[in-house]
Scaffold this active site. Structure first.
Site, PDB file in Angstrom:
ATOM      1  N   HIS A   1      -3.594  -5.298   0.453  1.00  0.00           N
ATOM      2  CA  HIS A   1      -3.132  -5.626   1.811  1.00  0.00           C
ATOM      3  C   HIS A   1      -3.162  -7.131   2.061  1.00  0.00           C
ATOM      4  O   HIS A   1      -4.076  -7.627   2.723  1.00  0.00           O
ATOM      5  CB  HIS A   1      -4.033  -4.935   2.852  1.00  0.00           C
ATOM      6  CG  HIS A   1      -3.794  -3.470   2.973  1.00  0.00           C
ATOM      7  ND1 HIS A   1      -2.824  -2.937   3.795  1.00  0.00           N
ATOM      8  CD2 HIS A   1      -4.392  -2.420   2.377  1.00  0.00           C
ATOM      9  CE1 HIS A   1      -2.827  -1.620   3.708  1.00  0.00           C
ATOM     10  NE2 HIS A   1      -3.771  -1.273   2.852  1.00  0.00           N
TER      11      HIS A   1
ATOM     12  N   GLU B   1      -1.574  -8.737   4.135  1.00  0.00           N
ATOM     13  CA  GLU B   1      -1.470  -9.033   5.579  1.00  0.00           C
ATOM     14  C   GLU B   1      -2.846  -9.092   6.236  1.00  0.00           C
ATOM     15  O   GLU B   1      -2.992  -9.704   7.297  1.00  0.00           O
ATOM     16  CB  GLU B   1      -0.555  -8.008   6.268  1.00  0.00           C
ATOM     17  CG  GLU B   1      -1.200  -6.693   6.689  1.00  0.00           C
ATOM     18  CD  GLU B   1      -1.414  -5.708   5.542  1.00  0.00           C
ATOM     19  OE1 GLU B   1      -1.153  -6.062   4.375  1.00  0.00           O
ATOM     20  OE2 GLU B   1      -1.846  -4.574   5.817  1.00  0.00           O
TER      21      GLU B   1
ATOM     22  N   CYS C   1       0.844  -1.202   0.000  1.00  0.00           N
ATOM     23  CA  CYS C   1       0.000   0.000   0.000  1.00  0.00           C
ATOM     24  C   CYS C   1       0.880   1.254   0.000  1.00  0.00           C
ATOM     25  O   CYS C   1       1.576   1.516  -0.968  1.00  0.00           O
ATOM     26  CB  CYS C   1      -0.982  -0.032   1.166  1.00  0.00           C
ATOM     27  SG  CYS C   1      -2.340   1.136   0.931  1.00  0.00           S
TER      28      CYS C   1
END
Ligand SMILES: [Mn+2]
Length: 239
Positions: free
Chosen positions: A217, A219, A114
Site C-alpha cells: 500500500h 498510498e 492490493c
C-alpha cells in the site's frame, strides 16, 4: 491538461443512531487523492457504477487505478468460496473487470494496489489463494496493529522492471493482505517477490498499454516516505 487518474471507489455505510437511518457513501481513501495531487496529477474518483457506462468512464481518464478493498468473488477464477474468504462486493467486481477490459481496448494504463493487483491478475486469467492459510508463505502479511506507514517485510524488485525505475533492488514494504496471487496471468511477469516467495508485484506491456500491480500500500506511506511517493510520481509522469 494534467494527467487524469481515475480511481475506482468503494462503498460503505454508517448507521446514525440519532436519525435511525443508514447512510451510504461512495469513497476512496484520501491517501490516493493526496498522493496523486502531490504528483501533480488530476485524481478523479469513479463510483461503483454500471457496466454499460464503462466506455464513457474510460474515455474520461488517462490511467485507471484499482484500489484496495474486499475479496474478489472466486467464481471469476473458477473456484468455490473457501470458508476463509472475506467480504465480497459483487457489483464492484463486475464493474472493475469491465473497466479493465475497456481500458485495454482504449489503450489506457492500468495500476492496481492490493486487491487491485489481484483483480488485474484475475481479469487476465490468473488465480488467487483465497487465504494465507492455503499458501506456503511464512511472513506476516497482515501487519496490524503496526501502522501501514511502517514497512515490515522486504521485497526483491526485478531488474529492468517498471518498479525498478524508482525502487532499489531490495525494498521494504508494508503488508495488509490475506489473499495472494497464485497462478500468474499469461503475459504478466512477477516483478517483486517477498523472501517467503509471495508474489508482491506483477507487470505487463503485452496488451499495448502498461499494466502494473503491487500487493503493498504505497498510498499509506507516501506521506512520509519519498520512495513510496515516487510510485505516484511515476504513474503521473510516465503512464
Ligand atoms: Mn505482503
Amino acid at each position: 491538461m494534467k494527467k487524469r487518474i481515475g480511481i475506482i471507489g468503494n462503498e460503505r455505510s454508517t448507521y446514525d443512531k440519532k436519525d435511525q437511518h443508514t447512510y451510504y457513501f461512495s469513497y476512496t481513501p484520501r491517501d490516493f487523492v493526496q498522493g496523486f495531487i502531490r504528483a501533480e496529477g488530476l485524481p478523479i474518483i469513479l463510483p461503483v457504477g454500471v457496466v454499460e457506462d464503462t466506455v464513457d468512464y474510460i474515455q474520461l481518464i488517462d490511467v485507471l487505478v484499482l484500489a484496495g478493498g474486499q475479496d474478489i468473488d472466486p467464481k471469476y477464477f473458477h473456484q468455490q468460496r473457501h470458508p476463509r474468504l472475506g467480504e465480497v462486493f459483487e457489483a464492484r467486481d463486475e464493474f472493475e473487470l469491465a473497466l479493465i477490459k475497456e481500458a485495454v481496448k482504449q489503450g489506457k494504463s492500468i495500476v492496481g494496489v492490493c486487491r487491485g493487483m489481484q483483480v488485474i491478475n484475475v481479469a487476465f486469467g490468473g488465480t488467487l489463494y483465497q487465504d494465507v492459510s492455503l499458501t506456503p508463505y511464512t511472513l506476516k502479511h497482515v501487519q496490524s496493529p503496526i501502522s501501514l506507514e511502517q514497512p515490515t517485510h522486504d521485497v526483491t524488485i526485478k531488474q529492468r522492471s517498471l518498479l525498478s525505475q524508482f525502487l532499489p533492488s531490495t525494498y521494504k514494504v508494508n503488508s495488509y493482505h490475506h489473499q495472494f496471487v497464485d497462478k500468474v496471468a499469461n503475459h504478466f511477469e512477477v516483478t517483486a517477490t517477498a523472501s517467503d516467495g509471495a508474489i508482491e508485484a506483477i507487470e505487463s506491456k503485452f496488451f499495448g498499454n502498461t499494466i502494473v500491480g503491487v500487493q503493498w500500500h504505497p498510498e499509506q506511506s507516501c506521506h512520509t516516505n519519498p520512495l513510496d511517493q515516487e510510485f505516484f510520481n511515476y504513474i503521473v509522469q510516465h503512464l
